[in-house]
Design a protein around this motif. Structure first.
Motif, PDB file in Angstrom:
ATOM      1  N   GLU A  62       0.706  -1.191   0.038  1.00  0.00           N
ATOM      2  CA  GLU A  62      -0.119  -0.033   0.046  1.00  0.00           C
ATOM      3  C   GLU A  62       0.833   1.246  -0.019  1.00  0.00           C
ATOM      4  O   GLU A  62       0.289   2.177  -0.285  1.00  0.00           O
ATOM      5  CB  GLU A  62      -1.107   0.110   1.305  1.00  0.00           C
ATOM      6  CG  GLU A  62      -1.899  -1.115   1.212  1.00  0.00           C
ATOM      7  CD  GLU A  62      -2.810  -1.164   2.448  1.00  0.00           C
ATOM      8  OE1 GLU A  62      -2.512  -0.233   3.405  1.00  0.00           O
ATOM      9  OE2 GLU A  62      -3.709  -2.067   2.422  1.00  0.00           O
ATOM     10  N   GLN A  81      -4.826   2.916  -5.604  1.00  0.00           N
ATOM     11  CA  GLN A  81      -5.374   1.841  -6.149  1.00  0.00           C
ATOM     12  C   GLN A  81      -5.380   1.834  -7.526  1.00  0.00           C
ATOM     13  O   GLN A  81      -5.333   0.697  -8.165  1.00  0.00           O
ATOM     14  CB  GLN A  81      -7.021   2.056  -5.795  1.00  0.00           C
ATOM     15  CG  GLN A  81      -7.779   0.605  -6.041  1.00  0.00           C
ATOM     16  CD  GLN A  81      -7.156  -0.662  -5.509  1.00  0.00           C
ATOM     17  OE1 GLN A  81      -6.646  -0.684  -4.356  1.00  0.00           O
ATOM     18  NE2 GLN A  81      -7.093  -1.825  -6.337  1.00  0.00           N
ATOM     19  N   THR A  84      -2.228   0.129  -8.521  1.00  0.00           N
ATOM     20  CA  THR A  84      -2.186  -1.026  -8.267  1.00  0.00           C
ATOM     21  C   THR A  84      -2.775  -1.902  -9.401  1.00  0.00           C
ATOM     22  O   THR A  84      -2.173  -2.791  -9.776  1.00  0.00           O
ATOM     23  CB  THR A  84      -2.601  -1.174  -6.710  1.00  0.00           C
ATOM     24  OG1 THR A  84      -2.078  -0.486  -5.900  1.00  0.00           O
ATOM     25  CG2 THR A  84      -2.877  -2.767  -6.425  1.00  0.00           C
ATOM     26  N   GLU A  85      -3.837  -1.483  -9.688  1.00  0.00           N
ATOM     27  CA  GLU A  85      -4.478  -2.108 -10.917  1.00  0.00           C
ATOM     28  C   GLU A  85      -3.487  -2.289 -12.015  1.00  0.00           C
ATOM     29  O   GLU A  85      -3.755  -3.345 -12.705  1.00  0.00           O
ATOM     30  CB  GLU A  85      -6.029  -1.597 -10.995  1.00  0.00           C
ATOM     31  CG  GLU A  85      -6.926  -1.726 -10.144  1.00  0.00           C
ATOM     32  CD  GLU A  85      -8.230  -1.024 -10.058  1.00  0.00           C
ATOM     33  OE1 GLU A  85      -8.344  -0.607 -11.143  1.00  0.00           O
ATOM     34  OE2 GLU A  85      -8.859  -1.264  -9.137  1.00  0.00           O
TER      35      GLU A  85
END
Length: 195
Positions: A62, A81, A84-85
């Protein structure tokens, strides 16, 4: 490429233009371009620090702590996020073709080493040209400036956001940060346009 000792200024991308470019790169399976532009724009790192990242630094995390190569300051980054994807998507594509190793550089050359800044700048210039992205003097700074412009705009173009960016970028003053993301020049142009 600029002459040694000369000054060139590059611009950042508008955030929606960057997102549109990412969409086209993903569609066209331009994985390295997709990954470098996304990572550069979501993290706002200098090129040398960006190119030092390895998959293991970002996957299943994170946040990330780095020591900046230029300033030797520790910097703590939250991994968005969306990034991250993107990382997981590129990882899965690389696994399908047998070219993924967690210990590899994120931006790995054919010999297993990391990209050079010159290679990165050439890749960006070719990508922006191919996709007809309007950017002044494209370089690795374009990604960092895109990040800076986005932070500034998301916070209502506030003085507070400039203070945050000055800290994030390790600038000695917000005046430098304003010049860096092109605010001063933009304000001057607006004066002439509004006469």
């Amino acid at each position: 490429m600029s002459l040694k000792g000369s000054m060139t200024t590059c611009s950042g991308l508008e955030w929606n233009d960057m997102l549109g470019l990412l969409h086209h790169l993903k569609r066209d399976q331009k994985l390295k371009e997709y990954l470098v532009i996304a990572t550069g724009c979501y993290l706002g790192l200098r090129a040398k620090d960006l190119l030092s990242l390895k998959w293991e630094d970002l996957l299943d995390k994170e946040s990330l702590t780095i020591t900046e190569s230029k300033t030797q300051k520790k910097r703590h980054l939250t991994i968005n996020q969306n990034l991250t994807e993107i990382l997981l998507y590129v990882k899965s594509r690389l696994e399908e073709i047998g070219r993924f190793n967690r210990e590899d550089y994120l931006f790995r050359n054919r010999r297993g080493g990391r990209y050079t800044i010159q290679h990165l700048n050439g890749l960006l210039k070719d990508t922006f040209s191919h996709y007809r992205v309007k950017v002044q003097n494209s370089s690795s700074h374009t990604l960092r400036k895109t990040f800076g412009k986005r932070v500034w705009e998301m916070d209502g173009k506030s003085e507070r956001s400039l203070i945050y960016l000055s800290e994030i970028f390790s600038h000695s003053s917000i005046a430098i940060t304003k010049r860096y993301i092109g605010i001063v020049q933009q304000d001057i142009q607006n004066i002439y346009l509004n006469l």
